[in-house]
Design a protein around this motif. Sequence first.
Motif, PDB file in Angstrom:
ATOM      1  N   GLU A 157      43.126  20.233  38.454  1.00 25.83           N
ATOM      2  CA  GLU A 157      42.654  20.089  37.080  1.00 25.83           C
ATOM      3  C   GLU A 157      42.230  21.456  36.532  1.00 25.83           C
ATOM      4  N   ASP A 158      42.386  21.636  35.237  1.00 26.49           N
ATOM      5  CA  ASP A 158      42.059  22.923  34.609  1.00 26.49           C
ATOM      6  C   ASP A 158      40.650  23.379  34.968  1.00 26.49           C
ATOM      7  N   ALA A 159      39.703  22.450  34.935  1.00 27.71           N
ATOM      8  CA  ALA A 159      38.294  22.793  35.164  1.00 27.71           C
ATOM      9  C   ALA A 159      38.001  23.218  36.598  1.00 27.71           C
ATOM     10  N   ASP A 160      38.942  22.987  37.516  1.00 28.52           N
ATOM     11  CA  ASP A 160      38.714  23.312  38.934  1.00 28.52           C
ATOM     12  C   ASP A 160      39.308  24.646  39.354  1.00 28.52           C
ATOM     13  N   VAL A 161      40.135  25.248  38.513  1.00 28.90           N
ATOM     14  CA  VAL A 161      40.923  26.401  38.945  1.00 28.90           C
ATOM     15  C   VAL A 161      40.060  27.565  39.420  1.00 28.90           C
ATOM     16  N   GLU A 162      39.080  27.978  38.626  1.00 27.23           N
ATOM     17  CA  GLU A 162      38.244  29.117  39.012  1.00 27.23           C
ATOM     18  C   GLU A 162      37.493  28.835  40.311  1.00 27.23           C
ATOM     19  N   ARG A 163      36.902  27.646  40.396  1.00 27.89           N
ATOM     20  CA  ARG A 163      36.131  27.282  41.590  1.00 27.89           C
ATOM     21  C   ARG A 163      37.019  27.277  42.830  1.00 27.89           C
ATOM     22  N   PHE A 164      38.220  26.711  42.722  1.00 29.62           N
ATOM     23  CA  PHE A 164      39.118  26.633  43.874  1.00 29.62           C
ATOM     24  C   PHE A 164      39.638  28.009  44.268  1.00 29.62           C
ATOM     25  N   LEU A 165      39.885  28.882  43.289  1.00 29.56           N
ATOM     26  CA  LEU A 165      40.318  30.243  43.612  1.00 29.56           C
ATOM     27  C   LEU A 165      39.250  30.979  44.420  1.00 29.56           C
ATOM     28  N   LYS A 166      37.993  30.746  44.092  1.00 32.53           N
ATOM     29  CA  LYS A 166      36.900  31.402  44.827  1.00 32.53           C
ATOM     30  C   LYS A 166      36.763  30.857  46.240  1.00 32.53           C
ATOM     31  N   LEU A 167      36.930  29.557  46.378  1.00 27.93           N
ATOM     32  CA  LEU A 167      36.681  28.918  47.667  1.00 27.93           C
ATOM     33  C   LEU A 167      37.868  28.979  48.620  1.00 27.93           C
ATOM     34  N   TYR A 168      39.075  28.823  48.086  1.00 27.35           N
ATOM     35  CA  TYR A 168      40.234  28.599  48.945  1.00 27.35           C
ATOM     36  C   TYR A 168      41.229  29.751  48.988  1.00 27.35           C
ATOM     37  N   THR A 169      40.898  30.875  48.326  1.00 26.19           N
ATOM     38  CA  THR A 169      41.739  32.061  48.438  1.00 26.19           C
ATOM     39  C   THR A 169      40.844  33.255  48.748  1.00 26.19           C
ATOM     40  N   THR A 170      41.475  34.381  49.068  1.00 26.18           N
ATOM     41  CA  THR A 170      40.723  35.610  49.343  1.00 26.18           C
ATOM     42  C   THR A 170      40.927  36.630  48.224  1.00 26.18           C
ATOM     43  N   LEU A 171      41.404  36.191  47.075  1.00 23.59           N
ATOM     44  CA  LEU A 171      41.574  37.090  45.939  1.00 23.59           C
ATOM     45  C   LEU A 171      40.229  37.704  45.540  1.00 23.59           C
ATOM     46  N   LEU A 227      37.166  38.822  43.301  1.00 25.36           N
ATOM     47  CA  LEU A 227      36.503  38.073  42.233  1.00 25.36           C
ATOM     48  C   LEU A 227      36.904  38.578  40.853  1.00 25.36           C
ATOM     49  N   SER A 228      37.191  39.871  40.747  1.00 27.41           N
ATOM     50  CA  SER A 228      37.615  40.414  39.454  1.00 27.41           C
ATOM     51  C   SER A 228      38.964  39.838  39.040  1.00 27.41           C
ATOM     52  N   GLU A 229      39.870  39.668  40.000  1.00 32.48           N
ATOM     53  CA  GLU A 229      41.171  39.073  39.716  1.00 32.48           C
ATOM     54  C   GLU A 229      41.017  37.597  39.352  1.00 32.48           C
ATOM     55  N   ILE A 230      40.130  36.904  40.055  1.00 29.46           N
ATOM     56  CA  ILE A 230      39.873  35.492  39.766  1.00 29.46           C
ATOM     57  C   ILE A 230      39.319  35.337  38.347  1.00 29.46           C
ATOM     58  N   ALA A 231      38.436  36.249  37.942  1.00 27.34           N
ATOM     59  CA  ALA A 231      37.860  36.181  36.593  1.00 27.34           C
ATOM     60  C   ALA A 231      38.950  36.306  35.527  1.00 27.34           C
ATOM     61  N   LYS A 232      39.931  37.172  35.762  1.00 25.65           N
ATOM     62  CA  LYS A 232      41.037  37.327  34.807  1.00 25.65           C
ATOM     63  C   LYS A 232      41.853  36.041  34.721  1.00 25.65           C
ATOM     64  N   LEU A 233      42.131  35.443  35.874  1.00 27.25           N
ATOM     65  CA  LEU A 233      42.910  34.200  35.887  1.00 27.25           C
ATOM     66  C   LEU A 233      42.139  33.063  35.223  1.00 27.25           C
ATOM     67  N   ALA A 234      40.834  33.022  35.469  1.00 27.33           N
ATOM     68  CA  ALA A 234      40.009  31.945  34.913  1.00 27.33           C
ATOM     69  C   ALA A 234      39.886  32.057  33.394  1.00 27.33           C
ATOM     70  N   GLU A 236      49.709  29.338  34.855  1.00 27.43           N
ATOM     71  CA  GLU A 236      50.019  30.513  35.666  1.00 27.43           C
ATOM     72  C   GLU A 236      48.928  30.733  36.710  1.00 27.43           C
ATOM     73  N   ALA A 237      47.677  30.485  36.313  1.00 26.15           N
ATOM     74  CA  ALA A 237      46.569  30.593  37.276  1.00 26.15           C
ATOM     75  C   ALA A 237      46.708  29.539  38.370  1.00 26.15           C
ATOM     76  N   LYS A 238      47.170  28.344  38.004  1.00 31.58           N
ATOM     77  CA  LYS A 238      47.370  27.285  38.994  1.00 31.58           C
ATOM     78  C   LYS A 238      48.466  27.655  39.981  1.00 31.58           C
ATOM     79  N   LYS A 239      49.493  28.328  39.505  1.00 31.87           N
ATOM     80  CA  LYS A 239      50.570  28.761  40.408  1.00 31.87           C
ATOM     81  C   LYS A 239      50.059  29.812  41.397  1.00 31.87           C
TER      82      LYS A 239
END
Length: 417
Positions: free
Chosen positions: A265-279, A281-288, A297-300
Amino acid sequence: MSQYKSAFLKILEERGFIHQMSDENALDEAAVKESLTAYIGFDCTAKSLHVGNLLGIMMLYWFQQTGHRPIVLMGNGTTRIGDPSGKEEGRQLKSQEEIHENMESIKGVFQKFLKFGDSGNDAVMEYNDSWLSELNYVNFLRDYGRHFSVNRMLTFDSVKMRLDREQPLSFIEFNYMIFQAYDFVELNKRYGCILQMGGSDQWGNIINGVELNRRANDAQVFALTCPLLATASGAKMGKSADGAIWLNEDMLSAYDYWQFWRNSEDADVERFLKLYTTLELSEIAKLAALEGAQINEAKKVLATEATAMVHGREAAEKARATAEETFVKGGVSTDLPSIDIAKADIESGLGLLNAFVAAGLASSGSEARRHIKGGAVKVNDSPISDERHVLTIADVAEEGHIKLSMGKKKHVLLKIS
């Protein structure tokens, strides 16, 4: 800005892993001064771990990445009892053979996240049956049972929930928290382990271990739990309409695993990127920060990075390319999930309902029938509205397959052999 000084707790706080912690200041100070040892236990209840177990594995990953030594404790002993935590009924007891098979099947996933070895902060794999099966029960009760208050044990959520609902809690399950606490004592003695981590439903069990170490060994140890995640819409994390999201590829393909994350779900993308990837945080913020259709694209990225950690980079990129070919270009990738069908079965005519059940796209003919009536079924990208439709040799593409689709996101190839 993080309130913690240690790199480990800073990362966990920034990425959203921390739910509860005992004596956080002392643990933070210890993690700054020296390399610590921590463990998480994994019972062997199935042939694969699932996405719900990933938070714990990621905690061990970051623990090692920040210079500390993780222990993976295989619960081949406690699995014989059954953990009542979070369960509304007693766990079905498994045979020794089943437990051993499950244990051997789930061990491999840890190699993808942790470096095992015999030096420095190399990870360790232990097995609690090695000490639990050797216990003399009378001596154990005398030495350790006296440190447990039944009155207090009855207040823990894992026990209280079952009693409040008047559901039976067996004596063997009641013993589970004692044995888990003893695991912590053993690991403290053997490895100097001072931290047990786990999901928030394990808090009571872990605190028992903290207190048992203090009372029996005068040892200061700590507890740290992560939240039990649900999706933004409230669904239990790690579950889908088709069942658990397994980590072993023989139980869930890399493609289906990629699709699970892609469908977040759209609302979960940022949270899941933080928890389940090693990207970073600055890159995650851009995607979020992406909005509208761009969030896809962030979901991909989420799907590819999460899949790479479990199945490897090559499999993740292959899954992404397969999805691109199927969904964006409208093509048929031969890397889609597939099953083999005998040519004779197609020549004699294969009923559509049976085909969808065989392909795993429906659990029964009646379910397939409902989807057909709802307009969700396609054969070779052509809608089918007749539940009596029969697949024949005329449906086989030049490449030797028939593409079955359920909705927009579920596709299986029937490969004719």
